[in-house]
Each structure stands twice: as C-alpha cells, then as structure tokens.
Design a protein around this motif. Structure first.
Motif, PDB file in Angstrom:
ATOM      1  N   SER A   1       0.826  -1.208   0.000  1.00 40.81           N
ATOM      2  CA  SER A   1       0.000   0.000   0.000  1.00 40.81           C
ATOM      3  C   SER A   1       0.858   1.256   0.000  1.00 40.81           C
ATOM      4  O   SER A   1       1.819   1.365   0.764  1.00 40.81           O
ATOM      5  CB  SER A   1      -0.919   0.014   1.230  1.00 40.81           C
ATOM      6  OG  SER A   1      -1.886  -1.011   1.140  1.00 40.81           O
TER       7      SER A   1
ATOM      8  N   PRO B   1     -10.570  -9.003   3.207  1.00 45.98           N
ATOM      9  CA  PRO B   1      -9.599  -7.993   2.744  1.00 45.98           C
ATOM     10  C   PRO B   1      -8.578  -7.664   3.830  1.00 45.98           C
ATOM     11  O   PRO B   1      -8.838  -7.844   5.013  1.00 45.98           O
ATOM     12  CB  PRO B   1     -10.479  -6.784   2.408  1.00 45.98           C
ATOM     13  CG  PRO B   1     -11.714  -6.971   3.229  1.00 45.98           C
ATOM     14  CD  PRO B   1     -11.934  -8.446   3.311  1.00 45.98           C
TER      15      PRO B   1
ATOM     16  N   ILE C   1      -7.616  -4.881   4.825  1.00 49.77           N
ATOM     17  CA  ILE C   1      -8.144  -3.783   5.626  1.00 49.77           C
ATOM     18  C   ILE C   1      -9.651  -3.978   5.728  1.00 49.77           C
ATOM     19  O   ILE C   1     -10.326  -4.142   4.702  1.00 49.77           O
ATOM     20  CB  ILE C   1      -7.851  -2.412   4.969  1.00 49.77           C
ATOM     21  CG1 ILE C   1      -6.347  -2.158   4.918  1.00 49.77           C
ATOM     22  CG2 ILE C   1      -8.561  -1.286   5.706  1.00 49.77           C
ATOM     23  CD1 ILE C   1      -5.696  -1.983   6.267  1.00 49.77           C
TER      24      ILE C   1
ATOM     25  N   TYR D   1     -12.453  -2.645   3.081  1.00 44.53           N
ATOM     26  CA  TYR D   1     -11.594  -2.015   2.075  1.00 44.53           C
ATOM     27  C   TYR D   1     -12.422  -1.529   0.882  1.00 44.53           C
ATOM     28  O   TYR D   1     -13.290  -2.228   0.368  1.00 44.53           O
ATOM     29  CB  TYR D   1     -10.534  -3.001   1.582  1.00 44.53           C
ATOM     30  CG  TYR D   1      -9.701  -2.441   0.444  1.00 44.53           C
ATOM     31  CD1 TYR D   1      -8.601  -1.639   0.697  1.00 44.53           C
ATOM     32  CD2 TYR D   1     -10.059  -2.695  -0.883  1.00 44.53           C
ATOM     33  CE1 TYR D   1      -7.855  -1.102  -0.352  1.00 44.53           C
ATOM     34  CE2 TYR D   1      -9.319  -2.159  -1.929  1.00 44.53           C
ATOM     35  CZ  TYR D   1      -8.219  -1.365  -1.657  1.00 44.53           C
ATOM     36  OH  TYR D   1      -7.499  -0.837  -2.692  1.00 44.53           O
TER      37      TYR D   1
ATOM     38  N   ASP E   1      -2.952   0.698  -4.062  1.00 45.75           N
ATOM     39  CA  ASP E   1      -2.720  -0.619  -3.479  1.00 45.75           C
ATOM     40  C   ASP E   1      -2.370  -1.596  -4.587  1.00 45.75           C
ATOM     41  O   ASP E   1      -3.088  -1.685  -5.598  1.00 45.75           O
ATOM     42  CB  ASP E   1      -3.958  -1.111  -2.730  1.00 45.75           C
ATOM     43  CG  ASP E   1      -4.355  -0.164  -1.609  1.00 45.75           C
ATOM     44  OD1 ASP E   1      -3.572  -0.027  -0.659  1.00 45.75           O
ATOM     45  OD2 ASP E   1      -5.438   0.452  -1.703  1.00 45.75           O
TER      46      ASP E   1
ATOM     47  N   ARG F   1     -16.217  -7.253  -3.331  1.00 41.16           N
ATOM     48  CA  ARG F   1     -15.952  -5.942  -2.727  1.00 41.16           C
ATOM     49  C   ARG F   1     -16.733  -4.814  -3.383  1.00 41.16           C
ATOM     50  O   ARG F   1     -16.621  -3.663  -2.968  1.00 41.16           O
ATOM     51  CB  ARG F   1     -14.445  -5.612  -2.807  1.00 41.16           C
ATOM     52  CG  ARG F   1     -13.504  -6.619  -2.177  1.00 41.16           C
ATOM     53  CD  ARG F   1     -13.771  -6.949  -0.738  1.00 41.16           C
ATOM     54  NE  ARG F   1     -14.087  -5.797   0.087  1.00 41.16           N
ATOM     55  CZ  ARG F   1     -14.768  -5.893   1.222  1.00 41.16           C
ATOM     56  NH1 ARG F   1     -15.235  -7.048   1.637  1.00 41.16           N
ATOM     57  NH2 ARG F   1     -15.003  -4.807   1.942  1.00 41.16           N
TER      58      ARG F   1
END
Length: 333
Positions: A108, A210, A212, A215, A172, A282
């Motif tokens: 990232s 994910p 994070i 995300y 990312d 996502r």
C-alpha cells in the motif's frame, strides 16, 4: 530622407519587439495555466528484469520451494520500494481437495488516503501444461513468464516509480495467489458442476477477507498476460459491464500515448479472472487488461512455451506507461 527612413525603421523595430514580448508573455501565461503532469517514465528494461527474476525461481506452484522463495522476493521488493506490506497467508482448497499453502501479497502507498486505486495481478504459475500440443507435457508446470510473471513485473516497476514520485493518491498493489490452479482440461469431464470457482482462489479469499476491514477503492485494474510480442488488448466483457467508464479512460489514455495498436477500441470476449471476484466480493468496479480475444489466448498459453522468449519490452512499456498515466492523472480528478 535617410533620417526619416531611419526613424520609420526604428519605430517598426520597436513595435515588433513590443509585440514579440507581449506574445511571449501571453504564451507564458497560457503555459502556466495548463496543468502539468508529473507522470514518471516507465522503464521497460526494469520490468523485463522483474519478469525474468520470477522465472528464475522456477514454476511458482503453491506448495513448492520455488513458490515460497518467489513470494518472499516479491514482498521484499515491495518493502524496498517503500510500500506498507501485508502478507495474507491461508490454506486454500484446490479442485482436487489439495490444500494449497497460499499467500496474497499486498503493498500500500499513501495508506491514509481515502482516494484509492487498486492494481493487481496473480503471481502463481500453472501446475499443468494442459494446452500443450504434446500430451507428455500435460502434467508439467509452466514457467508462466507471461501468464502471471508479466503482470507482476509491470506492477513491480510501477511500485518502484511510486517510491520515487508520490502519486498524490492511495495506490494498493496486490499479488494474488492460486489463480492458476483451476481444473485442467484432462480432468474436466470428471466434474459435472461449473468449474469457474476452481480458479482465482487467492482473490476469492481476499474478497471475503480484505487486508483492511471494509476495504474500498474507486476502481481496480487487473494485469494478466501483458508482456508478449504482438499482444492485443480488447475491452473485456465483464470489465465493460461493471467498469465501462474506466475501461474507456484507460483505452483513451493508451491511444493518446501512441499505444493504440495494443489497446484495441473494440469489445472482446469475457474471461474468468481475478477481477470478477473483486467486483462481486468488494463491489469495486474493475477492468482486466488481458491478451485475449474471441479467438482465445496466445498460442503459448498453458504450454511449455510460456517462457521468456515471448516477453517483449515494447508491450511491457505500452501497458506500464498507460497505467502510470492513469494513476498520476487521478490527482487532477
């Protein structure tokens, strides 16, 4: 008469000089008003070396030493290029119930930025050469120079450039694992159910887990088979369905950079690839830059011929410079 002529010439000269200065001032003002891009130059030689370095490990098939060593190399390169690195390890189940020791590798940049772009590719290579014209090769793993290696090589060079010139937004980079362990042709008749989910195991896992929590990214770009000679990239069907505006942005950028012979302004077929699972899991619009048309993949695809002989610096340059231009122009939008 001579005196009058001299005065007239001097007046004309002064007028011309004044006009030139005014024109110069006007040009300077216009130039300053036009936003200047700080897009770095993509180094195709560097990207080629990153592809070559992966191939030197041998086939990057999960559960092998070559796979483990290459994974460590990729994570260390992202760290060297200043990324905040996450290594997401999991045991994933292959179509034949083999447990695959897999690892998604995430780097990232500007991790605190809310405005983000996702770039991704798969880093594993196919355990089978099931499309090879010689049946004796069907159970042999492939080098995966283009199928896997090229996308990662381009993204490593992009990571290097991100470490030198801050893009002003969050980026990312994900290297997904276990993408290429899908049902081989020689076993397909044993399975009565759809086999699409036997591919892209790493991205399926990440989409549900994910790195994070919650995300999000504005959009994503998948690079798959982006390094071969005479490659052509049509507008892939799933990409157009979910991310048409970004497909057009990327293809227009490529054309403006002079890479129209690679990025064909026409719709292509659809493929099962990592972007599908990122979109589904996502809800991030994603596009796939992939050397694929309705006639199929390259002649070397899933054969013993997917090696460094196919990798072309000009193709790597066309893809890498286009993606860099898209990234660095996002700060203006």
């Amino acid at each position: 008469m001579m005196h009058i002529l001299y005065i007239a010439l001097l007046a004309c000269s002064l007028a011309a000089c004044s006009q030139a200065k005014n024109q110069q001032k006007e040009n300077t003002t216009v130039s300053q008003a036009v936003p200047q891009t700080n897009t770095p130059t993509f180094d195709a030689d560097s990207a080629y070396t990153y592809v070559e370095n992966q191939v030197k490990f041998g086939p990057r098939v999960p559960n092998t030493q070559a796979h483990k060593d290459c994974g460590n190399y990729l994570a260390s390169e992202l760290r060297r290029f200043g990324a905040k690195v996450y290594e997401q390890e999991a045991t994933l189940t292959a179509y034949d119930n083999t447990g695959l020791e897999a690892k998604n590798i995430i780097g990232s940049y500007n991790p605190d930025s809310d405005k983000r772009i996702l770039l991704f590719a798969h880093w594993d290579s196919r355990p089978y050469s099931d499309e090879d014209p010689d049946p004796a090769n069907h159970h042999k793993p492939i080098d995966g120079a283009d199928d896997g290696g090229s996308g990662v090589g381009v993204l490593l060079e992009i990571a290097r450039q991100l470490s030198i010139t801050n893009p002003g937004i969050g980026v990312d980079i994900i290297f997904f694992d276990a993408e290429d362990y899908g049902v081989p042709e020689f076993s397909r008749n044993k399975y009565n159910e759809p086999t699409s989910t036997t591919w892209c195991l790493g991205s399926q896992f990440w989409a549900k887990n994910p790195h994070i929590p919650n995300y999000k990214a504005e959009f994503g770009i998948l690079l798959d088979m982006v390094g071969s000679k005479n490659a052509v990239f049509y507008k892939e069907m799933t990409s157009m369905r979910y991310a048409a505006r970004y497909v057009d942005e990327v293809w227009n950028t490529a054309r403006n950079l002079g890479y129209g012979k690679y990025f064909i302004n026409a719709n292509g077929g659809g493929v099962t690839d990592d972007h599908e699972f990122v979109i589904e899991g996502r809800n991030i619009p994603c596009l796939d830059i992939i050397n694929y048309s309705e006639d199929g993949f390259g002649w070397y695809w899933h054969t013993q011929k997917d090696n460094m002989d196919n990798i072309d610096r000009e193709t790597l340059k066309a893809v890498g410079q286009t993606v860099l231009e898209v990234i660095y122009n996002r700060q203006k939008k």
